[in-house]
Write a protein that holds these residues in place. Structure first.
Motif, PDB file in Angstrom:
ATOM      1  N   LEU A 102       0.807  -1.291  -0.201  1.00 54.06           N
ATOM      2  CA  LEU A 102      -0.600  -0.328   0.016  1.00 54.06           C
ATOM      3  C   LEU A 102       1.408   1.426   0.216  1.00 54.06           C
ATOM      4  N   ASP A 103       1.620   1.558   0.702  1.00 56.42           N
ATOM      5  CA  ASP A 103       2.678   2.197   1.060  1.00 56.42           C
ATOM      6  C   ASP A 103       3.676   2.427  -0.270  1.00 56.42           C
ATOM      7  N   THR A 104       4.130   1.206  -0.765  1.00 58.82           N
ATOM      8  CA  THR A 104       5.222   1.675  -1.825  1.00 58.82           C
ATOM      9  C   THR A 104       4.519   2.370  -3.063  1.00 58.82           C
ATOM     10  N   ARG A 105       3.311   1.635  -3.507  1.00 58.16           N
ATOM     11  CA  ARG A 105       2.438   1.465  -4.705  1.00 58.16           C
ATOM     12  C   ARG A 105       2.479   3.546  -4.174  1.00 58.16           C
ATOM     13  N   ALA A 106       1.617   4.364  -3.420  1.00 59.18           N
ATOM     14  CA  ALA A 106       1.938   5.352  -3.603  1.00 59.18           C
ATOM     15  C   ALA A 106       2.474   6.501  -3.982  1.00 59.18           C
ATOM     16  N   ALA A 107       3.906   5.764  -2.854  1.00 62.73           N
ATOM     17  CA  ALA A 107       5.600   6.553  -3.451  1.00 62.73           C
ATOM     18  C   ALA A 107       5.749   5.770  -4.786  1.00 62.73           C
ATOM     19  N   LEU A 108       5.156   4.669  -6.019  1.00 66.80           N
ATOM     20  CA  LEU A 108       5.339   4.993  -6.700  1.00 66.80           C
ATOM     21  C   LEU A 108       4.663   5.774  -7.972  1.00 66.80           C
ATOM     22  N   ARG A 109       3.475   5.846  -7.403  1.00 65.34           N
ATOM     23  CA  ARG A 109       2.559   6.416  -8.088  1.00 65.34           C
ATOM     24  C   ARG A 109       3.614   8.421  -8.795  1.00 65.34           C
ATOM     25  N   GLY A 110       4.072   8.150  -6.967  1.00 68.42           N
ATOM     26  CA  GLY A 110       4.913   9.557  -6.954  1.00 68.42           C
ATOM     27  C   GLY A 110       5.717  10.034  -8.314  1.00 68.42           C
ATOM     28  N   HIS A 111       6.313   9.222  -7.910  1.00 70.54           N
ATOM     29  CA  HIS A 111       8.022   8.878  -8.743  1.00 70.54           C
ATOM     30  C   HIS A 111       7.297   8.975 -10.210  1.00 70.54           C
ATOM     31  N   LEU A 112       6.776   8.177 -10.576  1.00 70.57           N
ATOM     32  CA  LEU A 112       6.699   7.902 -11.911  1.00 70.57           C
ATOM     33  C   LEU A 112       5.505   9.326 -12.831  1.00 70.57           C
ATOM     34  N   ALA A 113       4.944   9.822 -11.329  1.00 70.17           N
ATOM     35  CA  ALA A 113       4.156  11.464 -11.873  1.00 70.17           C
ATOM     36  C   ALA A 113       5.863  12.359 -12.134  1.00 70.17           C
TER      37      ALA A 113
END
Lengths: 344, 255
Positions: A166-177
């Motif tokens: 859950l945490d990693t998905r949110a962080a990953l979303r930010g980095h991909l953006a």
């Protein structure tokens, strides 16, 4: 940083054949069941698997003849493949070092990347000292530090436990953006795809069966796999006005008239079950037999057979009242207004 | 432990250890210091250590890339090449020595050319000892490193490639560190085999004290004249190899 690819890879008993595009800044998810060829597609893009036909073009430059080290395509592998003998810092500095950046400068870049993914305190650790979530972030930092034009992620969250995910998905979303290039991510988890991607490409048996944004795909699935994924009942037939005739002779009535080949979709919650044939309005009424009962959130998911295979959601109270159990014969109804038809 | 396994196991252990005890039991302990101080012994020991180490170095430089080619590339006849590499393992060393003479001897396949072009003649020189030892010992290294390469996950090399590393960089910075224990184990095996080399050395390089007479050659020669001297030399060879192998094992081959 636009990707334009047509990937053809032939294996005994399997052919991958898919056309794929991705704009700069866009995140495209390849979503599909295991064995659909998603990872093969990713490997073919990266140059780790040779194409049998087709092309890989990035910014108008043909790359399919180039070895992986000349493609500037970064990969985050499913199990990360962090070099076990190097520290997190040197893992991330590996890409810059390969481009002949001096050691100190490469390490400085690596340190910045690790800081960006929130691992400033772990630079000196070896991969085996990192948790799954940390290793995932190091892998992402390592891929990004090499300044790729295209970023590929293979099941980036599959190896993580639910909480970390859950945490990693949110962080990953930010980095991909904030990544300026195009991103292609492979997953079999619809939630990952919906959360991380701008556009979904559904792959089954080595071919694209559907693509579009999340809203489009969840509203109008085109295969059983996608329908199950988004939790809809899906049928294919021929429409003549508001009547859709399915191949086995059964008919469904929809609200909006269509002509020719169509899909009909409705959610399990649109299905009502009755002990006896109901009187009144529903035009779609047929006898069905319960094959299984399972929990589905707060409701019970009832699988039924009959003229068509069907999933229905009912409240536990209704299930008790109708004594729903495998083998029980009931009447199923679906309101015409709930059944959506769209061209096949 | 079932007796059917325990009894042969104990017998096997005794069989392997008993000759070493025999060596210790018959050793002329009282005259050992002055015998060890004899100049011939030290010269033979120095030559043995030097040539075995050089042969291992040669084997590493040539053998590791050869192992990489066998493990990581695909070409027609790869299986055949692999079989060729293992031939020196099963070839009697004396035959190896004869074969080396036919190639590097003064009128050999390459020997004449080496002699006329570079003025280099290998047979009956210290360099010849190194060549003979490397010929016999290198397959041990190649087999061991190839095994390590096959056991290592080649996807790390793919990961390196996606980060911009060419095959050489990937090999140097990723593969080699990953298989270092396998290379070290192979190097130790190779060194031990080179240190004990007898047949190919005496055939190809002869038996000249100080130049080509390594410890095993000295032992064999001494056995015909002075049994005690042979025992002392054997004991020394035993101690040196055990000490060095033990040291290397702790440092590099920690399993």
């Amino acid at each position: 940083m636009t990707l334009d690819a047509h990937l053809v890879v032939t294996r005994p008993g399997f052919t991958l054949d898919l056309a794929l595009t991705a704009e700069a800044g866009e995140v495209v998810a390849l979503l599909g069941p295991n064995g659909a060829g998603k990872t093969t597609a990713l490997r073919a893009l990266a140059g780790l698997t040779a194409l049998d036909d087709g092309h890989v073009t990035l910014d108008g430059v043909r790359l399919d003849g180039e070895p992986p080290e000349h493609r500037r395509i970064g990969v985050v592998f499913q199990d990360y493949l962090l070099f076990p003998h190097l520290t997190a810092l040197d893992n991330v500095a590996f890409g810059p070092r390969c481009r002949r950046v001096p050691r100190r400068e490469a390490r400085e870049t690596a340190r910045e990347w690790l800081m960006r993914v929130g691992l400033a305190e772990h630079v000196r650790k070896k991969p085996r000292q990192l948790s799954g979530g940390q290793a995932q972030r190091v892998a992402l930092a390592r891929a990004l530090a090499a300044e790729p034009k295209l970023l590929l992620l293979d099941e980036p969250l599959a190896a993580l436990d639910a909480r970390t995910r859950l945490d990693t998905r949110a962080a990953l979303r930010g980095h991909l953006a904030s990544f300026p290039g195009a991103t292609v991510l492979v997953t079999h988890d619809p939630l990952d795809a919906l959360m991380l991607a701008d556009r979904l490409v559904i792959v089954e048996d080595g071919r694209i069966v559907q693509s579009g944004d999340a809203a489009e795909i969840t509203a109008r699935p085109r295969t059983d796999y996608v329908a199950r994924l988004v939790g809809l009942n899906l049928y294919r037939g021929r429409a003549d006005g508001t009547t859709v005739r399915l191949p086995d002779g059964f008919s469904l009535v929809t609200a909006v008239p269509q002509e020719g080949g169509v899909f009909v979709a409705f959610p399990p919650s649109a299905v009502s079950l009755f002990a006896a044939r109901p009187e009144g309005s529903p035009r779609n009424t047929w006898p069905a037999t319960v094959t299984s009962v399972s929990r589905h959130g707060d409701a019970l998911r009832i699988e039924l057979t009959g003229p068509i295979q069907l999933a229905a959601d009912v409240t536990p109270a209704a299930a008790v009242q109708l004594s729903l159990e495998p083998g029980r014969e009931v009447w199923a109804t679906v309101k015409a207004t709930e059944a959506t038809a769209y061209p096949a | 432990m079932p007796p059917a396994l325990a009894i042969p196991a104990i017998a096997g252990l005794v069989f392997l250890v008993l000759p070493l005890f025999g060596l210790l039991w018959r050793a002329p302990w009282s005259t050992l210091p002055e015998r060890l101080a004899e100049p011939g012994i030290l010269a033979a020991l120095r030559l043995s250590l030097l040539t075995a180490t050089l042969a291992t170095a040669v084997s590493l430089v040539l053998g590791v890339p050869l192992a990489w080619v066998l493990a990581r590339t695909e070409f027609p006849g790869r299986r055949f090449v692999r079989a060729l590499v293992t031939v020196p393992l099963v070839l009697p060393p004396v035959v190896g020595g004869v074969a080396l003479l036919l190639v590097f001897g003064r009128r050999g396949l390459l020997g004449g050319w080496l002699d006329s072009t570079f003025g280099v003649s290998l047979p009956f020189t210290t360099a010849g000892v190194v060549v003979a030892e490397a010929f016999v010992a290198m397959p041990f290294l190649v087999i061991s490193v190839e095994g390590a390469l096959r056991g290592a996950d080649s996807r790390y090399e793919e990961a390196a490639a996606t980060l911009g590393a060419g095959r050489w960089t990937a090999f140097r910075r990723v593969t080699l560190p990953l298989i270092a224990p396998g290379v070290a184990a192979g190097g130790v095996l190779c060194w031990a085999r080179a240190l004990g080399e007898f047949g190919a050395t005496i055939t190809f390089a002869g038996n000249f004290p100080g130049r080509t007479q390594t410890m095993p050659l000295a032992v064999y020669l001494a056995l015909e004249q002075d049994v005690d001297a042979a025992i002392v030399l054997s004991l020394l060879l035993l101690v040196v190899s055990v000490v060095i192998l033990a040291a290397l094992r702790d440092k590099w081959v920690a399993a």
